[in-house]
Design an enzyme around this catalytic site. Structure first.
Site, PDB file in Angstrom:
ATOM      1  N   CYS A 340      33.432  38.493  47.212  1.00 55.15           N
ATOM      2  CA  CYS A 340      34.388  39.271  47.994  1.00 55.15           C
ATOM      3  C   CYS A 340      33.777  40.605  48.422  1.00 55.15           C
ATOM      4  O   CYS A 340      32.833  40.624  49.218  1.00 55.15           O
ATOM      5  CB  CYS A 340      35.691  39.462  47.228  1.00 55.15           C
ATOM      6  SG  CYS A 340      37.083  39.895  48.309  1.00 55.15           S
ATOM      7  N   HIS A 428      37.449  34.156  45.387  1.00 54.81           N
ATOM      8  CA  HIS A 428      37.600  34.380  43.956  1.00 54.81           C
ATOM      9  C   HIS A 428      37.922  33.036  43.279  1.00 54.81           C
ATOM     10  O   HIS A 428      38.433  32.117  43.922  1.00 54.81           O
ATOM     11  CB  HIS A 428      38.745  35.353  43.675  1.00 54.81           C
ATOM     12  CG  HIS A 428      38.520  36.725  44.221  1.00 54.81           C
ATOM     13  ND1 HIS A 428      37.570  37.577  43.724  1.00 54.81           N
ATOM     14  CD2 HIS A 428      39.147  37.396  45.230  1.00 54.81           C
ATOM     15  CE1 HIS A 428      37.607  38.721  44.393  1.00 54.81           C
ATOM     16  NE2 HIS A 428      38.547  38.634  45.320  1.00 54.81           N
TER      17      HIS A 428
END
Length: 509
Positions: A340, A428
């Protein structure tokens, strides 16, 4: 037990054990056949997940939902504050970003948000036998009481009994418990039904006189003393609270001849640091958080995790020398994995039109991936599925950054980058996919020269999480007065509890 009730678990401090105790109570009730749900009116955390109903909630409430046998839902955490700096937080309401606030400006919103959380809790109580609520911080923060919507403010608005948990490992727990009750006004004191001691090590006989004196002073009993357990570390509310000496988890010995050493950069505004927990579940994988360059020198793999403040955390990497250390690591063809915000930092450029930096920013990335990122004011949330390294995977996405150009091969179907030694993804939870994780570990070990490392063939991250939830339930069943706990849940706090006539309590009458 009476199939109708609720409870608020408050704490003497942050990280006193509220999240774990709520999860343990939820799991204990679930194992007894009770329909139960968790609830946290307001959470402040950069550890979050995307729910099946498309919103964003604190990871602790997702863990508590799993304890109840439920999929995470925005109803379990209707207000989430995500700090982007020491003074400013993003507000997430019912799973969706809803502006930014300072500590002072947030007070102007709490009246409306209290209606949101009480309406949500009322709806949950109509669907479940029991709702176990978690407070935030401490109810003893009397300077915040007028606008409180997570502790005694919620307890009064929703007519909830309260138990207070204190961490004895910090020291001074009896004073903390007494003082928490003493500073409250009489109406709030009347809702405190009892106490729980957490993380106890030693001989219970030595603690018993103190608990009896606490009962004599407050009129409230201690419902149980939960012992310390070093087996509990997954899904910590504070992503680094379970870390001892920088080491994540309790690494088992390697199956092969060598360890694989993983350095996770502990960014100032780290988010979803729990991504690394799946690696720490593997035998022979030593995962350590690092904050200075020398710790990267002896690492085999470097992980750049998510960040709530990607631009400022990138500047911190450069200021600390970590950026140069990561670049040197990659130049030696040793693996670097970005997730991310960490993935975005690995690219060539990040353009921010005012999402993180109010005046906007156009900054150079680390240049380890052929990637350009532009921030969008609208946050992207998703629960995608796909294929990576030839196996099915699933994950979740929470980010403002959009890939506007990528010249590297993709790690996933339509997402991520694979430049050999340097990898990255916005997803994630990708490392929680067992088959993918085993393949990735084999590749990382080969790239780092750890040919004596052998991945375990049967590690199940989901099973590890389930085992810890069951351990929490075991601790509740074995060390709490569950009959007294049931009575509080079903009937509330006793009506004849004394008021502590301290100066503070008297001054608030």
């Amino acid at each position: 037990m009476d199939p109708s009730g609720a409870l608020l678990v408050a704490g003497t401090t942050s990280d006193a054990g509220k999240s774990a105790l709520v999860a343990g109570i939820c799991r204990w009730l679930r194992r007894r056949g009770v329909s139960v749900a968790p609830f946290k009116a307001q959470n402040m955390s950069n550890n979050s997940v995307v729910t099946v109903d498309g919103g964003e909630i604190g990871r602790a409430q997702a863990m508590q939902a799993h304890a109840c046998g439920l999929e995470p839902s925005v109803a379990f955490n209707p207000v989430l504050l995500k700090p982007g700096s020491d003074r400013i937080s993003q507000v997430v309401v019912r799973g969706r970003a809803d502006g930014h606030v300072s500590a002072l400006s947030y007070r102007t919103r709490t009246a409306a948000l209290l209606e949101v959380v009480t309406d949500t809790l009322t709806e949950l109580r109509s669907r479940f036998d029991v709702v176990v609520c978690e407070g935030a911080g401490s109810p003893a923060e009397i300077n915040l009481r007028a606008t409180d919507l997570a502790n005694m403010g919620l307890a009064q608005a929703a007519d909830l009994p309260v138990i207070v948990v204190g961490d004895i490992d910090r020291g001074g727990v009896l004073a903390h418990l007494f003082g928490t009750v003493a500073v409250l006004d009489p109406a709030d004191q009347a809702r405190i039904a009892g106490f729980v001691i957490n993380k106890f090590r030693g001989d219970p006989a030595l603690l018993a006189p103190g608990l009896e004196q606490l009962r004599a002073l407050t009129g409230r009993s201690t419902l149980g003393v939960v012992p310390w357990s070093d087996r509990l570390w997954l899904d910590a509310e504070d992503s680094l609270s379970a870390v001892a000496d920088g080491v994540l988890g309790r690494p088992a010995p390697p199956l092969g001849e060598q360890w694989l050493r993983v350095a996770v950069v502990r960014l100032p505004r780290i988010s979803n640091a729990t991504d690394a927990e799946a690696l720490a579940c593997e035998p022979g994988v030593a995962v350590r958080y690092v904050t200075e360059p020398s710790r990267i020198l002896d690492a085999d793999v470097v992980v750049l995790p998510g960040s709530k403040a990607t631009v400022s955390d990138l500047a911190w990497l450069r200021a600390t020398g970590l950026a140069d250390a990561i670049a040197a690591h990659a130049e030696e063809n040793k693996p670097v994995l970005g997730i991310c915000g960490g993935y975005q930092m690995l690219g060539r450029r990040i353009t921010d039109p005012g999402v993180e930096v109010p005046e906007g920013a156009d900054v150079a990335g680390l240049g380890l991936l052929d990637l350009e990122i532009a921030f969008d004011h609208e946050k992207h949330l998703g629960t995608p599925t796909g294929t990576a390294l030839g196996v099915p995977v699933r994950g979740y996405e929470i980010h403002h950054g959009r890939v506007v150009r990528s010249g590297d091969p993709q790690l996933l179907d339509g997402e991520g980058s694979d430049a050999g030694a340097v990898l990255g993804t916005h997803w994630h939870g990708l490392l929680e996919n067992d088959a993918f994780r085993r393949l990735l570990l084999s590749r990382l070990a080969e790239q780092s020269g750890r040919t004596g490392f052998r991945p375990a063939p049967d590690t199940s991250f989901a099973a590890e999480r389930t085992a810890q939830l069951d351990l929490l339930a075991d601790l509740v069943e074995q060390h709490l007065d569950t009959a007294a706990l049931e009575h509080v849940i079903s009937h509330g706090a006793p009506v004849d509890l004394p008021v502590l006539a301290t100066g503070l309590a008297e001054s608030r009458r």
